[in-house]
Every structure is written in C-alpha cells, then in structure tokens.
Write an enzyme that holds these catalytic residues in place. Sequence first.
Site, short mmCIF file in Angstrom:
data_model
loop_
_atom_site.label_atom_id
_atom_site.label_comp_id
_atom_site.label_asym_id
_atom_site.label_seq_id
_atom_site.Cartn_x
_atom_site.Cartn_y
_atom_site.Cartn_z
N CYS A 122 -20.02 18.18 -11.91
CA CYS A 122 -20.45 18.47 -10.53
C CYS A 122 -21.41 19.66 -10.50
O CYS A 122 -20.99 20.82 -10.62
CB CYS A 122 -19.23 18.76 -9.65
SG CYS A 122 -19.68 19.09 -7.94
N CYS A 154 -20.96 21.97 -7.41
CA CYS A 154 -19.79 22.86 -7.53
C CYS A 154 -20.06 23.98 -8.53
O CYS A 154 -19.73 25.13 -8.27
CB CYS A 154 -18.56 22.09 -8.01
SG CYS A 154 -18.40 20.43 -7.37
N ASP A 155 -20.66 23.66 -9.67
CA ASP A 155 -20.68 24.63 -10.78
C ASP A 155 -22.06 25.16 -11.16
O ASP A 155 -22.16 26.09 -11.97
CB ASP A 155 -20.06 23.98 -12.04
CG ASP A 155 -18.61 23.58 -11.80
OD1 ASP A 155 -17.94 24.28 -11.02
OD2 ASP A 155 -18.15 22.58 -12.38
#
Length: 313
Positions: free
Chosen positions: A133, A136-137
């Site tokens: 992701c 997300c990261d």
Amino acid sequence: MLDCAIIGGGPAGLTAGLYTTRGGLENVTMYEKGMPGGQITQSSEIENYPGVTGEISGMDLMIPWPEQCQKFGLKHAMVEVTRVTKEGDVFKIHTNDGKVDEARSVIIGTGSRPRRAGFAGEDEFFGRGVSTCATCDGFFYKNKEVAVVGGGDTALEEALYLAKICAKVYLIHRRDTFRSAPNTVERVKRTANIELVLNSVPDEVYGDKMGVNGLKVKNKDGAIRDIVVPGVFTFVGNDVNNQTLIQEDGSFLCDMNSAGEVIVDISMKTSVPGLFATGDMRIAAPKQVVSAAGDGAVAALQAISYVDELLNH
Ligand code: FAD
Ligand code: NAP
C-alpha cells in the site's frame, strides 16, 4: 428476518445497499468488517470514475457513499462474516461474534486482496519495509529510494505516486511489456526518477532487525543486481475473497470457476436462488470501481424481484 444481507462494503456492496433500500426493501443490513469503502480507499488517485474530474484520492471518492445509503435506511453491521449457508429459502449469515442472522436474499461483494509475489524474505519483512500500500506507507520513504514490483495498472500507478514522494523508484517487472493501460505506461516512461528494471524478478529482500536494506533481483539472463533500498512495494495482483462461501464440508455454497471466482449470469445471479455475487469476486470482473458499483445496482434490482416473488407468489 432481513430482506437482504449485503456482505462487503466496497463499491459493489455500497451500491447494492443504495439500490435495495431506495428500491423498497425494508430491512437490509450491510456487513463490513472494516470501514466501508473497499480497496479503492488504498489508492492515492483515481481518475477514471465518470463525472469526477480533478485529482481525487480513493478515500475521498468513497467517503460520501455510506452516508448516501444510510439516508435510505441501510443498516451497517461492523463485523466479519465467517460463513453464508442456506436452509430451505432462508440464508444464514454467520458472523465472527458468534451470531447467526437470517435473510431472504444475499448480495455478496467481498472483493479481493493483494497477492504475495513469493520471493525470499517477503513474508519476514512484510510490514517492516515490504508493503502492498503506497498511500499507507509511501510517506515513510520521503526523499529515499524504493522498489516497486509488478507490471499491471496498480504497480505503475503506485510507482507514479511514489515518484512524487521518493527520490527514485526502481520499477521491477518480469517482462519487457506491461499489462497496464498504455497511457499509464507512457506517463511512467516520461517520469525522470523512475528506472525500469525489466525482464527481472525479485530474488531476495534482505535487511536486519530495523527493516529492509535492499532487494536482489534476477534478470532473465541469470544476472543478479543488488538494489539498495529501504522500501519494497509489491503489486502483483489479487486473490478473490471467497472464504464466506465455503461450507462446513469444504464445498462452496454456489458454483465457482477454477480461480475461485463466483460464476454469475449477466443479472449477477449465482447457481443458488436468492444469492447474487458482485464486483471483483465474480467471473470476468473488469475490476473497476464503476463496474463493481454497476454490479451492485444490477444485483439489488434482482434481489428486490426475488424477495417480492418469495413473499407474494
Ligand atoms: P472491494 O473494494 O475489495 O470491497 C470488498 C469489501 O468487503 C472490503 O471493504 C472488505 O473489508 C469487505 N469484506 C471482505 N470480506 C469480508 C467479510 N468476510 N465480512 C465482512 N466484510 C468483508 N479501480 C478503478 O476503477 N480505478 C482505479 O484507479 C483503481 N485503482 C486501484 C488502485 C489500487 C491500489 C487498488 C488495490 C485497486 C484499484 N482499483 C481501481 C480497483 C478497485 O478498487 C476494485 O475493482 C473495487 O474496489 C472492487 O470493489 P468491490 O466492492 O468488488 O470489492
Ligand atoms: P494485475 O493486472 O494482475 O497485474 C499483476 C502484475 O504483477 C503483472 O504485471 C504480473 O506480471 C506481475 N506479477 C504477478 N505475479 C508476479 C510474481 N510472482 N512476481 C513478479 N511479478 C508478478 O494486477 P493489478 O495491477 O493489481 O490490477 C488488478 C486489476 O485491477 C486489473 O484488472 C486492473 O486493470 C485493475 N486496476 C485498474 C486501475 C485503473 O483502471 N486505473 C488501477 C489499478 C487496478 P505479468 O504481466 O507478466 O503477468
């Protein structure tokens, strides 16, 4: 007894929720184990949802959908469905809090999940430098170099997203042509800080207890290249979430194909009367938000007719 149980709160489930409630079904619950919105909420940018222009994230696209459904009376159970069974005309919805609800019809849209690529160290470093992701990261690698694995739409779009945050993106793909849409491939090729590492597969991700230190990739000709990066993003496709359809004896509730996708007709009807399957989990799914939403609408209209027939004829 529910008129309709909707399993999954992605674009397919939410649209089914909108159409069943607005179309007159009185008692409809959508079961969603997390926040509604589905996997598109992981996408940094969506530019192919009709009528939505400008830069919009998947999360921003999906935020209004549950509110719109609730206006027409859709109930949301924030719980995981473990199994769907059928006894006579009644479906049983088994949830992981030990409860069993009953429903006259079921629309399932549990989507799909990211597949692991299968190279050494991938599982060991998952969540510690290996990710699926970028939204997300990606921020953890601001101004650093990262590797992206895959050659489909997700890999290329997320490589473009990461290229805006990171110093450099190595895009590792096992062939020299891409599965992704041609205009996305062109954008990638025009991006100065994306290096294409083609005809290559990850061999091993390595690191220490702090996380990833690098990725070794093997070229088709056998040569190994060491790419020194702290982050590796894998986007190598998805597996269908069909677990809730598995019965106690290991068989599936309805007919499936060999890839584990639910077989439906053009009305989203499965081989079991009253059970409809939608979105990424059905056969020949285009795997798009707009088509998942379309499936949800089609299934909802069919569920309304099915319940009406059951109660009045
Ligand atoms: P999903 O979106 O997967 O939703 C399924 C829902 O069911 C999830 O919320 C899940 O939590 C829930 N669920 C699963 N199992 C259970 C259970 N047992 N009990 C309760 N709830 C459960 N498409 C586009 O059109 N344009 C794009 O630009 C685009 N970009 C993408 C970028 C990324 C990074 C990804 C991953 C996908 C992208 N897609 C894009 C594809 C799109 O997101 C999917 O096709 C779409 O979300 C499928 O919708 P769905 O409702 O079938 O399933
Ligand atoms: P995908 O299209 O299945 O692509 C997976 C990629 O990973 C392929 O390039 C594949 O290589 C590669 N791959 C698979 N297994 C591998 C392994 N073990 N090691 C190394 N590489 C491996 O998956 P996706 O990109 O996630 O897309 C899924 C669906 O969602 C598609 O239908 C896609 O069109 C859709 N989607 C659409 C959009 C959009 O419309 N903007 C955005 C994202 C996703 P090969 O090519 O050699 O098989």
